[in-house]
Design a protein around this motif. Structure first.
Motif, PDB file in Angstrom:
ATOM      1  N   LEU A  52      88.412  17.001  34.308  1.00 40.50           N
ATOM      2  CA  LEU A  52      87.316  17.800  34.904  1.00 40.50           C
ATOM      3  C   LEU A  52      88.305  18.404  36.319  1.00 40.50           C
ATOM      4  N   PHE A  53      88.221  19.832  36.496  1.00 38.11           N
ATOM      5  CA  PHE A  53      88.650  20.430  37.866  1.00 38.11           C
ATOM      6  C   PHE A  53      87.552  21.181  38.468  1.00 38.11           C
ATOM      7  N   LEU A  54      87.632  21.109  39.859  1.00 40.80           N
ATOM      8  CA  LEU A  54      86.722  21.871  40.524  1.00 40.80           C
ATOM      9  C   LEU A  54      87.069  23.064  40.638  1.00 40.80           C
ATOM     10  N   GLU A  92      84.274  12.133  37.567  1.00 41.93           N
ATOM     11  CA  GLU A  92      82.868  12.235  37.628  1.00 41.93           C
ATOM     12  C   GLU A  92      82.088  11.534  38.944  1.00 41.93           C
ATOM     13  N   TYR A  93      82.804  10.833  39.287  1.00 43.24           N
ATOM     14  CA  TYR A  93      82.228  10.317  40.804  1.00 43.24           C
ATOM     15  C   TYR A  93      82.210  11.470  41.901  1.00 43.24           C
ATOM     16  N   THR A 130      73.979  16.595  38.045  1.00 43.04           N
ATOM     17  CA  THR A 130      73.781  14.968  37.780  1.00 43.04           C
ATOM     18  C   THR A 130      74.504  14.438  36.549  1.00 43.04           C
ATOM     19  N   ASP A 131      74.284  13.182  36.646  1.00 50.13           N
ATOM     20  CA  ASP A 131      75.062  12.323  35.649  1.00 50.13           C
ATOM     21  C   ASP A 131      74.873  12.758  34.252  1.00 50.13           C
TER      22      ASP A 131
END
Ligand code: ADP
Ligand code: UDP
Length: 237
Positions: A120-122, A134-135, A144-145
């Motif tokens: 995952l990347f911002l 994910e945190y 959301t989760d």
């Protein structure tokens, strides 16, 4: 459908509002960028090839039950899409090591990743799209989760569909980036799937057929994108 106003001009596409509040026109430009905008060029015909290739791929994904923003092609370089509330996160699946994972983890390009890995990347050019987990998404409220779970699940389903689609035309799907957004509360695949946002290698020769040709000054960038489109059977006329 009429274009009304430019909502956003990105590095490769421009997005326009329309007379339908739920729909946007996405214009694929010839602009090409790498290294967070540090390297720029205009590549003749790229906008058209990417617009048509993306429409073709999105149709295959929709046929496999993956919800996408694609509505219809409206010209050589324009597509009508659902207006999504974009989640500022890039989902990457890697089947073979290339690009940033080689630099980060010191692995050799071409290493098979089995099972495929997920990152995952911002989405933030100013910060050079930092890797997140994910945190971070939870703590900063980017999604959301449940949304993260759906994005991850859909990103892997895309891998199942596209690995096979490309394998059938002698191309290895090395890695790719997807972006998702919300549409009336539902997670939908947005943005694009083209050679600008994935890595594709010829299965026999391992010739690069994607934006690495631009990043690495290998030449023949548009020719490679066109070869991918032609091998897929995309109608470029
Ligand atoms: P960038 O913003 O990375 O420079 P582009 O030039 O591809 O990228 O611009 C397209 C922009 O449109 C991106 O910011 C992308 O997140 C956004 N986008 C993609 N699909 C949709 C959609 N269906 N609804 C709203 N925005 C979208
Ligand atoms: N990618 C992308 N947009 C980005 C970052 C990455 O489309 O802002 C794609 C890239 O083309 C590749 C995959 O995501 O197919 C993984 O990219 P990587 O992390 O290796 O970064 P790179 O070295 O390409 O900058």
């Amino acid at each position: 459908m009429k274009k009304i106003a430019e909502l956003y001009k990105g590095k490769a596409k421009s997005v326009y509002t329309t007379d339908d509040a739920d729909k946007l026109v996405m214009v694929y430009r010839n602009d090409t960028s790498a290294f967070d905008g540090g390297k720029l060029a205009k590549l003749d015909r790229k906008g058209m090839i990417n617009n048509k290739t993306n429409a073709f791929i999105m149709e295959k994904l929709a046929a496999a039950g993956i919800p996408t923003h694609m509505e219809q092609l409206i010209s050589d370089t324009e597509s009508l899409v659902k207006k999504l509330d974009m989640i500022p996160v890039e989902c990457v699946v890697r089947n073979i090591a290339a690009g940033s994972i080689c630099r980060r983890l010191g692995v050799t390009e071409g290493l098979d990743l089995s099972p495929p890995t997920f990152e995952l990347f911002l989405k933030n050019d100013a910060l050079h799209d930092p890797m997140i987990n994910e945190y971070h998404i939870r703590s900063f409220g980017w999604a959301t989760d449940a949304e993260v779970e759906q994005m991850k699940e859909l990103t892997f389903r895309v891998n199942d569909v596209l690995k096979k689609l490309f394998a059938d035309i002698g191309i290895l799907l090395v890695d790719y980036k997807l972006e998702f957004g919300r549409y009336h509360g539902r997670i939908v695949l947005g943005d694009e799937f083209t050679a600008d946002g994935c890595r594709l290698w010829d299965a026999q020769t391992r010739k690069k057929l994607d934006k690495d040709r631009f990043r690495q000054d290998l030449g023949g960038v548009v020719e490679a994108y066109e070869e991918v489109a032609q091998r897929l059977g995309v109608n470029l006329n």
